[in-house]
Structure formats: C-alpha cells, structure tokens
Design an enzyme around this catalytic site. Structure first.
Site, PDB file in Angstrom:
ATOM      1  N   GLU A  49     -39.202  -9.282 -31.924  1.00  0.00           N
ATOM      2  CA  GLU A  49     -37.752  -9.261 -32.136  1.00  0.00           C
ATOM      3  C   GLU A  49     -36.997 -10.030 -31.051  1.00  0.00           C
ATOM      4  OE1 GLU A  49     -39.370  -5.459 -34.039  1.00  0.00           O
ATOM      5  OE2 GLU A  49     -39.629  -6.473 -32.104  1.00  0.00           O
ATOM      6  N   PHE A 111     -36.610   9.793 -35.799  1.00  0.00           N
ATOM      7  CA  PHE A 111     -37.671   8.812 -35.574  1.00  0.00           C
ATOM      8  C   PHE A 111     -37.077   7.406 -35.533  1.00  0.00           C
ATOM      9  CE2 PHE A 111     -40.890   5.907 -37.459  1.00  0.00           C
ATOM     10  CZ  PHE A 111     -41.815   5.951 -36.411  1.00  0.00           C
ATOM     11  N   GLN A 112     -37.400   6.685 -34.469  1.00  0.00           N
ATOM     12  CA  GLN A 112     -36.935   5.317 -34.223  1.00  0.00           C
ATOM     13  C   GLN A 112     -35.409   5.216 -34.209  1.00  0.00           C
ATOM     14  OE1 GLN A 112     -39.103   2.531 -36.793  1.00  0.00           O
ATOM     15  NE2 GLN A 112     -40.671   2.379 -35.217  1.00  0.00           N
ATOM     16  N   LYS A 161     -29.321   3.094 -42.661  1.00  0.00           N
ATOM     17  CA  LYS A 161     -30.077   2.921 -43.898  1.00  0.00           C
ATOM     18  C   LYS A 161     -29.307   3.436 -45.123  1.00  0.00           C
ATOM     19  CE  LYS A 161     -34.691   3.864 -45.808  1.00  0.00           C
ATOM     20  NZ  LYS A 161     -35.332   2.552 -45.755  1.00  0.00           N
ATOM     21  N   MET A 478     -41.282 -20.579  -8.944  1.00  0.00           N
ATOM     22  CA  MET A 478     -40.018 -20.513  -8.222  1.00  0.00           C
ATOM     23  C   MET A 478     -40.026 -19.403  -7.183  1.00  0.00           C
ATOM     24  SD  MET A 478     -37.214 -22.102  -7.841  1.00  0.00           S
ATOM     25  CE  MET A 478     -36.655 -23.011  -9.275  1.00  0.00           C
TER      26      MET A 478
END
Length: 565
Positions: A49, A111-112, A161, A478
């Site tokens: 993602e 959940f999630q 949802k 760096m």
C-alpha cells in the site's frame, strides 16, 4: 436511478477525469473492487500500500493531475501514511481512499479497524470520514477540488463498508463552495508594483525557485522572467527542472549540497526573489546568516509559507504564473529601465561566472573504480532529453541533483521534504504509467532500493519499461558520510554487510539484471539496458566511500562549505 456507494465513488472518479488508480484490495474495499471491473478506470496492483501511494504521487508529479490510491482498512490504511506524508511535504495533489469497518463498529476495536482520519489529520490538506452515502458525491467533489487548488496536497476519504453498500440517487455537484477555503490567485497590484521597483533598484538579483514553480506549471513564465531581467536562478531540490539546469543563467541547487556558486550568489545577493519556495533548513543553513545582504520578495500561493522561516521584505500571495506575468508586465511598462537593467547587473553575473570557474561541480575520476558521479553523467549522456528521472533518497539523490541536466519541467521526481527512502521505484512506476512514451529511470542506492524492491513484480506484470540504476556501495551512504566526517569513522549500523545479488533478484521477478564492476563497463550496461524493451535493473558497484561534496555542515551558514573530503 439509485447507485451504491461503491458505484457513486467510481462514477465520481470518472467524472473527475481519473483514468488510473493504484491500490491493493482487502475486505473493507472488496465492494469497490467488485464494481471496478465495470468502469473505464485502469487499476495498477502494487505489492504494498505504501508503494500504491508513492506510485500515485509519481503519476501526479509527472502529469500535474490528481493521483489516486486505494487501500483497505487497518494495516492497509496505516501503510499509506508514509506516502501521504511524503505527498503532503512536497505538495502533491492526491486523493487516497481507504476502506473502513462498518459505521456501527467504529470505536469498538473491530477487526482491522484503525482511526486513519485521526492519524492523517496533520499530514493531509483535509480528510473525511463518510458517514452517509448521501454525502459521498459531494465529498469526492470537494476532495478533488481541495487536492488540486491552492497549494496542492493529499486528501483522504475514509469510506466505511456499510456506506459502500448503501444506495441513494446519484447527482454529482458541478461546483464547490467551501467556507474558509478560498485560495488567492491574483497577486495584490500594489505589491506587484513594489516588486518591480525593487527589482529595478537591485544590482545583484537572484531568483530562488522552489517546488511551487513545478506544481503551478510556471516553467515558461519563469524562463521569460529570468531572461527579461537576466537574473541568475538557483533552485531547491524540488524546484529542479522547473528551470533548465543547462541554461546559462542556471546556478543549480543551493543549500547543504548545493553548488558553490549558487550558495555564494545567495549569500552576496542584494535581492532574492523567492518563487514557490519554503525556505526549509536544508536550503537556508543557519537562518541568521541566510542572504544577509538581500531584501527578500516571497511569492507563494500559500500564505502560511510566507515569513514562516525567514524574514520577508515583500510578500505576494497568489498563483505563480499570474504574479510573474503581472510583474513582467509592470517591468515592461518601464521599457527603458528594463532594457538598461542587464547592463547594470553585468558585473554581478561576471562575479558569479568567476565563482563557477573557480569551484565547478567536479569529482576525482578513476580508471579502476566506478565513481557514482560518472554513472549519473553517463545516464544523462545516453538518455533522451525528455526522460523522467526518479530517485530514492540518499547520496545518489544528491549526485543526481548535482550532475544530471534537466531540460523539461516535471522530469525530476524525488522526495524532498520528508526524504522518504523507498520512494523512487514506485514513483517511477507511477510516472511510467502516466508517460508510456517517455523513458523513465529510477536512480537508487542499495539501501533505499530494498525498501520497496517488491515493486519489480508490478513493473513486470504491467510491462512497464522502467530502468533502475542502483549505485551500490554496500553502505547506507549518506549516514555513513556523516559518520566519517563528524563521528571519527565510527560506522555504526551503516555497512550493508550482506552482499545482495541484485542481478539474480531482478531475474527472480522476471526482469533483466545487469552489472558493472569497472568504469569501462558502465556505458555498455546503460546502452544495453536502454535497448531492452522491458524493466531492467542495472547494478553499478561504486566507490564505497565516495562523498557528496560540497557540503554545508549542520548549523553552518551556506557559504561555510566543505568543498572536499
């Protein structure tokens, strides 16, 4: 006719002109993905993602359009945070759509579930939690308007949802009215007149160009402005390519790893015209010593950026093209003065040319070990003038800024404000989707590359011919440079001791892998890579302890440069 929230979302994207989205499916966005099959929107499935958001970012930077990314709830949404913050710092127009658990479950540790709206409040221009499907079309219209207007930036839409499943009559708004959000586009006439007078009164002017010049597509106006008054031009990292780096008036990048002559020009200027720049600390060095002899005109569409970090003698809030055009019109009304002005500043340009001759951008060449600067120069030499160059973050990024000549706006895509390692490969992916007929190259370090190397799979799946050049020094370069210069070479956790076979890695994903171990190999590897139609990874085993020079140490003024290791 009624439509579901998922259908309304996709209908709205089509009406906003969206032809491509980047994303990764999951349970709370499965309805959106089901409907997506019926819409004329190309979806690019990234392997992470974070990469989806970076790819949308690269797409937006290459085109100027709003990039769009989709992720599911919970870990999918939280994985977008780095990409959103990157876009926010660099003012990239973007809409990120995240799924959310059904509204009755919000706040119940479902959940999630994750409060992505709360998490991203400080790194978005605005964000929304959609609670009613009837509000969805309006919210999408507002999100795109906010993302692309004023100072561009990311907007997040969190879509539960149950809202995706609910239905309502679809009507897309034609206009947007947002109380309290009314960007100023036309510069104040009196301020413009004052700016013209300050320019004509100066004898050592410098134009200081930031990323706003790219975001506003002000390149042509900027060129006309610089040539009208024959003023030298310095740029920030984000402003590079807004003004051609090979132009006689171009002094390159200023700041921590800027050119000697750019830093000296700003330090000795009597007028600094800042155009779409933030005056961040990597540019200014010690603020009290920045442009100490100069009056400063600051032009920006974002009023909160003006006077934020440095004193400003004349602020002008407005869209850059409008303000620059109006200043030029005002200058041309004093035709005799404008015609005489370049002669009055000729000695200033001669002084800058002397600094340029005294301390040019250079490095110590070698016949036995590959110098990273040499690789950058060869890529520049062998690629098309309109090639799009993306970078990761680190030494290779600075060498690219120093040694690659950019001819066209939107041809340099890099993470400036946040300095996000792992940005370059997915950003190059997005740029290649946006510009299928242009050569896109990601210049990378071995450390940064490994942060999103899985996107090789995306390149192969979609047959995107991105060429990747890894400058492999087996160090986090760096940080190692700072450890060498300021910590007595105590290389704590910067050596990348496990040797990665990048050629085999590329081949494992179905791409082509090439390697150069000697300077004599470099040109042949680049030529071969450019001839191969698909994605190619080039590994260049470079001098392990080569440093980016010049360098301004932290806390020093920009004219207090370390010129060599």
């Amino acid at each position: 006719m009624k439509k579901t929230g998922s259908q309304i979302l996709l209908e709205s994207l089509v009406l906003e002109g969206v032809d491509t989205v980047f994303g990764y499916p999951g349970g709370t966005v499965i309805n959106i993905y089901n409907e997506l099959l019926d819409y004329p929107i190309k979806h690019i499935l990234t392997r992470h993602e974070q990469a989806a958001v970076h790819a949308a970012d690269g797409y937006a930077r290459a085109t100027g359009k709003v990039g769009v990314a989709i992720a599911t709830s919970g870990p999918g949404a939280t994985n977008t945070v780095t990409g959103i913050a990157t876009a926010y710092m660099d003012s990239t127009p973007m809409v990120v759509i995240t799924g959310q658990v059904p509204t009755p479950l919000i706040g119940n540790d479902a959940f999630q579930e994750a409060d992505i709206v709360g998490m991203t409040r400080s790194i978005t221009k605005h964000n929304y939690l959609v609670k009613d499907v009837k509000d969805l079309a309006r919210i999408i219209k507002q999100a795109f308007y906010i993302a692309r207007t004023g100072r561009p930036g990311p907007v997040l839409i969190d879509l539960p949802k149950d809202v995706q499943i609910a239905s309502t009559r679809f009507s897309y708004p034609e206009t947007v009215e947002l109380r309290g959000y009314k960007p100023t586009y036309s510069g104040n006439v009196r301020q413009v007149e004052k700016a013209a007078k300050m320019i004509l009164a100066s004898r050592r002017p410098v134009l200081f160009v930031g990323g706003g010049a790219t975001a506003s597509d002000a390149g042509e106006d900027l060129m006309s402005f610089a040539e009208l008054i024959q003023a030298p031009v310095v740029t920030t990292l984000m402003g590079m390519a807004a003004f051609p780096t090979g132009h006689p008036l171009a002094l390159g990048m200023l700041g921590m790893h800027g050119t000697y002559y750019a830093n000296m020009a700003v330090t000795n200027a009597d007028l600094l015209v800042a155009i779409g720049a933030r005056f961040d600390d990597r540019v200014t060095g010690r603020v009290a010593a920045f442009a100490p002899k100069a009056k400063i005109i600051h032009i920006d569409i974002d009023p909160t950026s003006i006077k934020k970090n440095v004193r400003v003698d004349l602020p002008i809030v407005g869209e850059l093209r409008d303000v620059i055009t109006n200043i030029m019109d005002r200058l041309r009304s004093d035709a005799a003065q404008v015609q005489a002005f370049p002669e009055l500043t000729a000695s200033w340009r001669s002084q800058i040319d002397a600094w340029r001759s005294q301390y040019p951008m250079t490095y110590k060449a070698s016949d036995t070990v590959i110098k990273p600067q040499f690789v950058i120069q060869k890529i520049r030499e062998l690629t098309a003038r309109d090639a799009v160059i993306a970078t990761e973050v680190g030494q290779h990024q600075m060498w690219t800024a120093q040694f690659f000549n950019f001819c066209h706006p939107r041809s340099f895509i890099t993470s400036g404000g946040l300095g996000t390692m792992g940005f370059g490969l997915p950003a190059a992916l997005g740029a290649q989707v946006a510009c299928p007929d242009r050569q896109v190259i990601d210049i990378s370090g071995d450390g940064s590359f490994q942060m999103n190397s899985q996107e090789l799979a995306t390149l192969v799946q979609y047959k995107l011919p991105v060429k990747i050049a890894i400058l492999n020094n087996n160090f986090l370069g760096m940080v190692r440079q700072w450890q060498q210069l300021f910590f007595d070479r105590r290389y704590s956790q910067t050596p990348m001791e496990l040797p990665i076979d990048f050629v085999k890695l590329a081949e494992a994903y179905g791409a082509t892998g090439l390697r150069a171990t000697r300077p004599a190999d470099v040109e042949g590897v680049i030529r071969k890579a450019l001839e191969i139609p698909g994605p190619v990874l080039m590994e260049f085993q470079v001098d392990r302890e080569e440093n980016v020079m010049p360098m301004v140490p932290a806390g020093a003024a920009i004219d207090e440069m370390v010129l060599a290791s």
